[in-house]
Design a protein around this motif. Structure first.
Motif, PDB file in Angstrom:
ATOM      1  N   ILE A  52      35.988  48.835  43.307  1.00 33.59           N
ATOM      2  CA  ILE A  52      34.803  48.242  43.914  1.00 33.59           C
ATOM      3  C   ILE A  52      34.922  48.427  45.427  1.00 33.59           C
ATOM      4  N   ASP A  53      34.021  49.254  45.949  1.00 32.41           N
ATOM      5  CA  ASP A  53      34.148  49.726  47.331  1.00 32.41           C
ATOM      6  C   ASP A  53      35.525  50.377  47.487  1.00 32.41           C
ATOM      7  N   GLU A  54      36.389  49.832  48.310  1.00 27.11           N
ATOM      8  CA  GLU A  54      37.702  50.464  48.528  1.00 27.11           C
ATOM      9  C   GLU A  54      38.834  49.750  47.792  1.00 27.11           C
ATOM     10  N   GLN A  55      38.500  48.712  46.997  1.00 27.53           N
ATOM     11  CA  GLN A  55      39.522  47.911  46.322  1.00 27.53           C
ATOM     12  C   GLN A  55      39.621  48.295  44.853  1.00 27.53           C
ATOM     13  N   VAL A  56      40.834  48.651  44.403  1.00 25.18           N
ATOM     14  CA  VAL A  56      41.073  48.963  42.993  1.00 25.18           C
ATOM     15  C   VAL A  56      41.436  47.673  42.263  1.00 25.18           C
ATOM     16  N   TRP A  57      40.775  47.451  41.115  1.00 25.27           N
ATOM     17  CA  TRP A  57      41.005  46.255  40.308  1.00 25.27           C
ATOM     18  C   TRP A  57      41.459  46.652  38.901  1.00 25.27           C
ATOM     19  N   ALA A  58      42.392  45.891  38.373  1.00 27.87           N
ATOM     20  CA  ALA A  58      42.833  46.059  36.983  1.00 27.87           C
ATOM     21  C   ALA A  58      42.758  44.703  36.311  1.00 27.87           C
ATOM     22  N   GLY A  59      42.086  44.622  35.189  1.00 25.41           N
ATOM     23  CA  GLY A  59      41.941  43.344  34.501  1.00 25.41           C
ATOM     24  C   GLY A  59      40.928  43.431  33.381  1.00 25.41           C
ATOM     25  N   ASN A  60      40.243  42.327  33.113  1.00 19.19           N
ATOM     26  CA  ASN A  60      39.362  42.246  31.950  1.00 19.19           C
ATOM     27  C   ASN A  60      37.886  42.264  32.351  1.00 19.19           C
ATOM     28  N   VAL A  61      37.052  42.632  31.389  1.00 14.87           N
ATOM     29  CA  VAL A  61      35.608  42.679  31.591  1.00 14.87           C
ATOM     30  C   VAL A  61      34.948  41.784  30.554  1.00 14.87           C
ATOM     31  N   GLU A  62      34.034  40.943  31.002  1.00  7.92           N
ATOM     32  CA  GLU A  62      33.274  40.081  30.098  1.00  7.92           C
ATOM     33  C   GLU A  62      31.807  40.506  30.125  1.00  7.92           C
ATOM     34  N   ILE A  63      31.182  40.498  28.957  1.00  9.71           N
ATOM     35  CA  ILE A  63      29.802  40.969  28.835  1.00  9.71           C
ATOM     36  C   ILE A  63      28.909  39.863  28.271  1.00  9.71           C
ATOM     37  N   HIS A  64      27.764  39.651  28.907  1.00 12.07           N
ATOM     38  CA  HIS A  64      26.784  38.669  28.440  1.00 12.07           C
ATOM     39  C   HIS A  64      25.382  39.225  28.629  1.00 12.07           C
ATOM     40  N   LEU A  65      24.435  38.625  27.948  1.00  8.70           N
ATOM     41  CA  LEU A  65      23.034  38.989  28.180  1.00  8.70           C
ATOM     42  C   LEU A  65      22.574  38.498  29.550  1.00  8.70           C
ATOM     43  N   LYS A  66      22.984  37.283  29.904  1.00  8.57           N
ATOM     44  CA  LYS A  66      22.639  36.702  31.201  1.00  8.57           C
ATOM     45  C   LYS A  66      23.902  36.192  31.886  1.00  8.57           C
ATOM     46  N   SER A  67      23.912  36.213  33.199  1.00 11.54           N
ATOM     47  CA  SER A  67      25.067  35.714  33.945  1.00 11.54           C
ATOM     48  C   SER A  67      25.349  34.253  33.609  1.00 11.54           C
ATOM     49  N   SER A  68      24.289  33.477  33.443  1.00 13.94           N
ATOM     50  CA  SER A  68      24.444  32.044  33.185  1.00 13.94           C
ATOM     51  C   SER A  68      25.115  31.744  31.851  1.00 13.94           C
ATOM     52  N   ASP A  69      25.192  32.758  30.972  1.00  9.50           N
ATOM     53  CA  ASP A  69      25.898  32.550  29.698  1.00  9.50           C
ATOM     54  C   ASP A  69      27.377  32.250  29.926  1.00  9.50           C
ATOM     55  N   TRP A  70      27.896  32.673  31.082  1.00 11.90           N
ATOM     56  CA  TRP A  70      29.294  32.377  31.427  1.00 11.90           C
ATOM     57  C   TRP A  70      29.538  30.868  31.387  1.00 11.90           C
ATOM     58  N   TYR A  71      28.615  30.136  31.986  1.00  7.37           N
ATOM     59  CA  TYR A  71      28.745  28.681  32.027  1.00  7.37           C
ATOM     60  C   TYR A  71      28.310  28.048  30.699  1.00  7.37           C
ATOM     61  N   ALA A  72      27.340  28.672  30.033  1.00  8.76           N
ATOM     62  CA  ALA A  72      26.899  28.154  28.735  1.00  8.76           C
ATOM     63  C   ALA A  72      28.028  28.207  27.711  1.00  8.76           C
ATOM     64  N   HIS A  73      28.893  29.212  27.864  1.00  4.78           N
ATOM     65  CA  HIS A  73      30.035  29.367  26.940  1.00  4.78           C
ATOM     66  C   HIS A  73      31.300  28.693  27.483  1.00  4.78           C
ATOM     67  N   HIS A  74      31.192  28.049  28.627  1.00  2.62           N
ATOM     68  CA  HIS A  74      32.303  27.286  29.226  1.00  2.62           C
ATOM     69  C   HIS A  74      33.519  28.151  29.549  1.00  2.62           C
ATOM     70  N   HIS A  75      33.263  29.391  29.960  1.00  2.13           N
ATOM     71  CA  HIS A  75      34.381  30.271  30.309  1.00  2.13           C
ATOM     72  C   HIS A  75      35.093  29.812  31.572  1.00  2.13           C
TER      73      HIS A  75
END
Length: 427
Positions: A52-75
């Motif tokens: 992302i831009d100049e920063q390399v990231w290694a980790g996990n990816v989460e997928i939802h229909l809407k961003s707010s589902d993150w909070y709806a699912h209590h992640h």
């Protein structure tokens, strides 16, 4: 729109990933989509790698229909999601933050998936008036693709049946002979009385079956445990069975399940529970060590010989107690034996080989290809969509796995046929 579609787009890079940016306008360079997590818990993709831009990231990816589902699912409260480096959504409607109050970058996919691809997806999944979503294209699938997928579905079906077999095995203290007895009992009961016969068999310690080689005594136990000797009747054979059952019940300390109820309604006389239980009694009264014989035998002709059985003498002139009919030998038919092989022998062989750490799936595939396809409404419909879709038992079993587990649930994006169609229509 289904999350499965977004999973598919991410997993197979079916979006304009070369020009992708986060919702904050940062450039995303996709180095690895990660490993798809198909279990029910945890992030959707593990060990992804991106820049992302100049920063390399290694980790996990989460997928939802809407961003707010993150909070709806209590992640935000679940530590399994602490290492999420990218939130992939269809619609970005709220910012998402980590516990340390740093924002999780978000990729809004709707800006990068080609409109025609979306249109093709909707056409496939929103076919409300079709028997299956791809029925208009079903005849166009390449033979190789269809056969490969059907073989995969057949193995998947065996895996599911293995779970039920292993449960019975645990309940029987790892007694494979006892498990075979219960599975055969269920099979002899067919759809109408299968569960009642299974429960009847489960109520009998298999040691009692092993110690009872007399067919009459086995009939007494089976009929008695199935609650078929409860009424008063003016029939000599019935009363003899009833008397014998009382003795055997005490001898083997049998416990009855009063709710077991066999059915006769809409059954052909040859499938009456009386006939099927007598055949089962004859089977166990005239054979020993059945499990080892079945596991070792791969010849279809010899399996037919092993399973060929008829009723005891009384049932040659009866279908029900006290109602005499024209005398007739009542052997199990070849079609019935085929069902026993399909529903009991093959799953049991598969499960046992897996249990001891061996793989005999190729043998079982070949055996199933020797058996004729089953006949029912599902198979008939598939054959109407594509001539000779099911020409053998492997194909019919696979289709019986496909329809309820994929087609009926709109799981086209988990189906090799649906995925190929989606890709084809995109091109």
């Amino acid at each position: 729109m289904q999350e499965a579609f977004l999973h598919y787009c991410w997993k197979f890079k079916k979006f304009d990933f070369l020009n992708a940016e986060t919702s904050a306008g940062e450039n995303i360079q996709l180095l690895s989509v990660g490993q798809h997590n198909e279990s029910e818990s945890g992030p959707d993709f593990f060990n992804a790698k991106l820049k992302i831009d100049e920063q390399v990231w290694a980790g996990n990816v989460e997928i939802h229909l809407k961003s707010s589902d993150w909070y709806a699912h209590h992640h935000e409260k679940d530590t399994n999601y602490d290492n999420v480096i990218l939130h992939v959504v269809w619609k970005h409607d709220v910012e998402i933050y980590r516990k340390n109050n740093t924002e999780i970058p978000c990729l809004e996919l709707k800006n990068y998936v080609p409109p025609k691809f979306i249109s093709n997806y909707k056409n496939l999944l929103q076919s409300n008036y079709r028997w299956i979503n791809c029925e208009n294209e079903f005849h166009e699938f390449p033979d190789f693709l269809l056969q490969h997928w059907l073989e995969r579905l057949f193995i998947e079906r065996l895996e599911e049946k293995s779970e039920r077999i292993l449960k019975l095995l645990a309940e029987s203290n790892t007694n494979w002979e006892a498990v075979l007895f219960q599975l055969l009992a269920k099979n002899f009961g067919l759809n109408k009385n299968g569960n009642a016969f299974l429960e009847m068999a489960g109520s009998i310690p298999f040691s009692a079956v092993q110690k009872t080689e007399d067919v009459f005594q086995l009939e007494a136990i089976f009929f008695g445990q199935a609650n078929m000797l409860e009424e008063e009747k003016e029939d000599a054979y019935y009363n003899q069975l009833r008397k014998e059952y009382k003795y055997l019940k005490r001898k083997f300390h049998l416990k009855k399940h009063s709710h077991i109820q066999v059915e006769y309604f809409r059954l052909r006389p040859s499938n009456f529970p009386t006939i099927r239980l007598s055949q089962l009694a004859m089977f166990y009264g005239n054979a020993q060590h059945l499990f080892s014989k079945i596991i070792q035998e791969n010849s279809l002709d010899k399996i037919y010989q092993l399973l060929e059985v008829e009723t005891s003498a009384y049932w040659k002139s009866h279908y029900s107690f006290g109602k005499e009919s024209k005398e007739k030998s009542k052997k199990v038919s070849k079609n019935f034996i085929n069902l026993v092989i399909i529903n009991t022998l093959v799953p049991l062989k598969f499960c046992y080989q897996k249990y001891i750490g061996k793989n005999n799936s190729e043998e079982l595939v070949e055996l199933m290809r020797e058996l004729p396809a089953e006949k029912n409404s599902v198979i008939k419909k598939f054959n109407s969509l594509r001539k000779k879709t099911a020409t053998n038992a492997l194909e019919s079993q696979a289709l019986l796995q496909l329809k309820p587990n994929y087609c009926d649930k709109n799981r086209c994006l988990h189906c090799k046929l649906g995925l190929s169609l989606l890709q084809k229509t995109r091109d």
